[in-house]
Design an enzyme around this catalytic site. Structure first.
Site, short mmCIF file in Angstrom:
data_model
loop_
_atom_site.label_atom_id
_atom_site.label_comp_id
_atom_site.label_asym_id
_atom_site.label_seq_id
_atom_site.Cartn_x
_atom_site.Cartn_y
_atom_site.Cartn_z
N GLY A 46 0.79 -1.17 0.01
CA GLY A 46 -0.07 -0.01 0.07
C GLY A 46 0.83 1.26 0.03
O GLY A 46 1.98 1.23 0.36
N GLN A 51 2.91 9.98 1.48
CA GLN A 51 4.26 9.41 1.27
C GLN A 51 5.42 9.76 0.19
O GLN A 51 6.34 9.66 0.15
CB GLN A 51 4.21 7.62 1.46
CG GLN A 51 3.26 7.21 2.66
CD GLN A 51 3.32 5.63 2.72
OE1 GLN A 51 2.25 5.07 2.12
NE2 GLN A 51 4.39 5.13 3.11
N CYS A 92 6.03 -0.36 7.02
CA CYS A 92 5.69 0.74 6.19
C CYS A 92 6.82 0.95 5.40
O CYS A 92 7.87 1.03 5.81
CB CYS A 92 5.15 2.10 7.12
SG CYS A 92 4.97 3.46 6.29
N LEU A 93 6.58 1.44 4.28
CA LEU A 93 7.57 1.80 3.07
C LEU A 93 8.25 3.25 3.77
O LEU A 93 9.43 3.60 3.16
CB LEU A 93 6.99 2.04 1.67
CG LEU A 93 6.51 0.92 0.99
CD1 LEU A 93 5.80 1.28 -0.33
CD2 LEU A 93 7.57 -0.07 0.88
N HIS A 134 -4.17 1.47 7.84
CA HIS A 134 -2.89 2.07 7.74
C HIS A 134 -2.80 3.19 6.95
O HIS A 134 -2.22 4.28 7.18
CB HIS A 134 -1.75 1.02 7.51
CG HIS A 134 -0.55 1.10 7.46
ND1 HIS A 134 0.49 0.65 8.37
CD2 HIS A 134 0.20 1.95 6.61
CE1 HIS A 134 1.58 1.31 7.99
NE2 HIS A 134 1.58 1.95 6.91
N GLU A 135 -3.15 2.85 5.75
CA GLU A 135 -3.08 3.88 4.58
C GLU A 135 -3.86 5.39 5.02
O GLU A 135 -3.52 6.45 4.68
CB GLU A 135 -3.27 3.49 3.26
CG GLU A 135 -2.32 2.32 2.57
CD GLU A 135 -1.16 2.45 2.85
OE1 GLU A 135 -0.46 3.70 2.98
OE2 GLU A 135 -0.22 1.52 3.11
N HIS A 138 -2.11 7.52 7.20
CA HIS A 138 -1.10 8.19 6.25
C HIS A 138 -1.88 9.74 5.92
O HIS A 138 -1.30 10.60 5.96
CB HIS A 138 -0.61 7.66 5.32
CG HIS A 138 0.51 6.72 5.51
ND1 HIS A 138 1.75 7.38 6.03
CD2 HIS A 138 0.84 5.53 5.20
CE1 HIS A 138 2.41 6.11 6.25
NE2 HIS A 138 1.95 5.17 5.83
NI NI Z 1 2.73 3.23 5.49
#
Ligand code: NI
Length: 169
Positions: A46, A51, A92-93, A134-135, A138
């Site tokens: 995701g 991000q 998480c990226l 989670h997304e 963000h």
């Molecule tokens: Ni993330």
């Protein structure tokens, strides 16, 4: 298509609150394609626009093993969340190499526009429900490490800053 740089915690830009997407136009469609390319390249499941330093309510997701089930959520709203909660390990990226447990609703219903601007309702549970929550965090400027204890969060912050310094050398 293009690979986009992903912001890394503790970059303050990760805490900006995203604004609604005004129109699903050519600019947004290009952004969606670039976000998928960036997410697949980074082996993520995701990616939120926040991000990549675009502060609009746009998320791309693909939780499939084969990486062939792209899901686009524009201006997502949770319309129902299960009372039942569950702790899952998340990564998480924007926080590479860190995985820790976060409590989320086990299932959610989400209303969002898709990549064509059509309204859709997604009934998610399991990994997809975790990923959506989670997304969506963000988009509110929240990174998953903020659910962890201050001690753990500070340790992660120190580790990330050190890794970022070493990368720059
Ligand atoms: Ni993330």
């Amino acid at each position: 298509m293009a690979l986009l740089p992903i912001l890394c915690f503790p970059d303050p830009r990760l805490h900006k609150v995203a604004q609604p997407v005004q129109a699903v136009d050519a600019r947004i469609k290009t952004l969606i394609a670039d976000m998928f390319e960036t997410m697949y390249h980074a082996h993520g499941i995701g990616l939120a626009a926040t991000q990549i330093d675009v502060h609009e309510r746009l998320i791309v997701i693909d939780i499939s093993e084969e990486r062939d089930q792209p899901l686009v959520l524009i201006n997502p709203e949770i319309t129902w969340a299960s009372a039942e909660m569950k702790v899952n390990d998340e990564g998480c990226l924007s926080v590479p190499g860190i995985y820790d447990g976060v409590e989320r609703h086990e299932a959610v219903h989400v209303r969002a526009l898709d990549g064509e601007g059509q309204m859709r309702v997604i009934e998610a549970d399991g990994l997809l429900a975790v990923c959506i929550q989670h997304e969506m965090d963000h988009l509110l400027g929240k990174v998953f490490v903020e659910y962890l204890s201050p001690l753990k969060r500070n340790r992660i912050k120190t580790k990330m800053l050190k890794a970022q310094r070493e990368e720059r050398r």
